[in-house]
Scaffold this active site. Sequence first.
Site, PDB file in Angstrom:
ATOM      1  N   ASN A  77      -9.471   1.509   8.079  1.00  0.00           N
ATOM      2  CA  ASN A  77     -10.833   1.414   8.574  1.00  0.00           C
ATOM      3  C   ASN A  77     -10.869   1.131  10.091  1.00  0.00           C
ATOM      4  OD1 ASN A  77     -11.398   1.305   6.006  1.00  0.00           O
ATOM      5  ND2 ASN A  77     -12.616  -0.433   6.107  1.00  0.00           N
ATOM      6  N   ASP A  92      -6.269  11.391   3.429  1.00  0.00           N
ATOM      7  CA  ASP A  92      -6.717  11.790   1.747  1.00  0.00           C
ATOM      8  C   ASP A  92      -8.164  12.063   1.662  1.00  0.00           C
ATOM      9  OD1 ASP A  92      -8.080   8.924   1.088  1.00  0.00           O
ATOM     10  OD2 ASP A  92      -6.823   8.520   2.748  1.00  0.00           O
ATOM     11  N   TYR A  96       0.871  -1.227  -0.083  1.00  0.00           N
ATOM     12  CA  TYR A  96       0.032  -0.073   0.165  1.00  0.00           C
ATOM     13  C   TYR A  96       0.869   1.188  -0.032  1.00  0.00           C
ATOM     14  CZ  TYR A  96      -3.563  -3.229   1.331  1.00  0.00           C
ATOM     15  OH  TYR A  96      -4.275  -4.363   1.403  1.00  0.00           O
ATOM     16  N   HIS A 151      -4.352   6.348  -0.659  1.00  0.00           N
ATOM     17  CA  HIS A 151      -4.730   6.182   0.467  1.00  0.00           C
ATOM     18  C   HIS A 151      -3.990   6.374   1.342  1.00  0.00           C
ATOM     19  CE1 HIS A 151      -8.923   5.671   2.124  1.00  0.00           C
ATOM     20  NE2 HIS A 151      -8.750   4.251   2.362  1.00  0.00           N
ATOM     21  N   TYR A 170      -4.671  -0.822   9.525  1.00  0.00           N
ATOM     22  CA  TYR A 170      -5.155  -0.494   8.122  1.00  0.00           C
ATOM     23  C   TYR A 170      -6.261   0.676   8.458  1.00  0.00           C
ATOM     24  CZ  TYR A 170      -2.867  -4.624   6.627  1.00  0.00           C
ATOM     25  OH  TYR A 170      -1.776  -5.356   6.383  1.00  0.00           O
ATOM     26  N   ASN A 173     -13.593   6.237   5.970  1.00  0.00           N
ATOM     27  CA  ASN A 173     -13.759   4.970   6.805  1.00  0.00           C
ATOM     28  C   ASN A 173     -12.573   5.258   7.777  1.00  0.00           C
ATOM     29  OD1 ASN A 173     -15.996   3.637   5.813  1.00  0.00           O
ATOM     30  ND2 ASN A 173     -14.709   2.478   4.484  1.00  0.00           N
TER      31      ASN A 173
END
Length: 185
Positions: free
Chosen positions: A66, A91, A14, A19, A64, A112
Amino acid sequence: MKLIVGLGNPGKKYEDTRHNVGFHVIDQCAKNLNITLNQEKWKGLFGYETIGGEKVFLLKPLTYMNLSGEAVRPLIDFYKIEIDNVLVVYDDLDLPPGKIRLRQKGGHGGHNGIKSMLAHLGTENFKRIRVGIGRPEPGIAVANYVLSTFPPSEKQDVHESVQHAANACESWLSKDFLNVMNSFN
């Protein structure tokens, strides 16, 4: 004490995705402020230094996106950091690449990571810097878009917005947030 949190997803997979611009701002702040992110605890990677007589923490949640609030709440509780001294960088689909917006508080706007922050902090009264990533073309799912990398045509704008956001974070260390908003919005 002040805490600057950059939202993103951990791991090489990632690293350069849309994100993760919050993580990139934290990396830039760490470089600018000489803060080493070398402590892994409470589901986060953080570091701190005393700047201008005040402890300044930088945090990247490792939960992560969320579940970001799960890493922020324990650090705030342990160090007794006031919510008014928390700034979250993340973001934003509603801003084009290269743009940033500062806000004193607000809702989640469908993000989220911010939903998790609201749930774990129990308030929307924390400062934010939104870093633009733009909207996907019709037919591209938002989840796929935010986990995609920036095309070469956007990389310079994103680099500048990360620098600009890091400068805003640094400015907040010595100025009232309203003044910082007036300077950077």
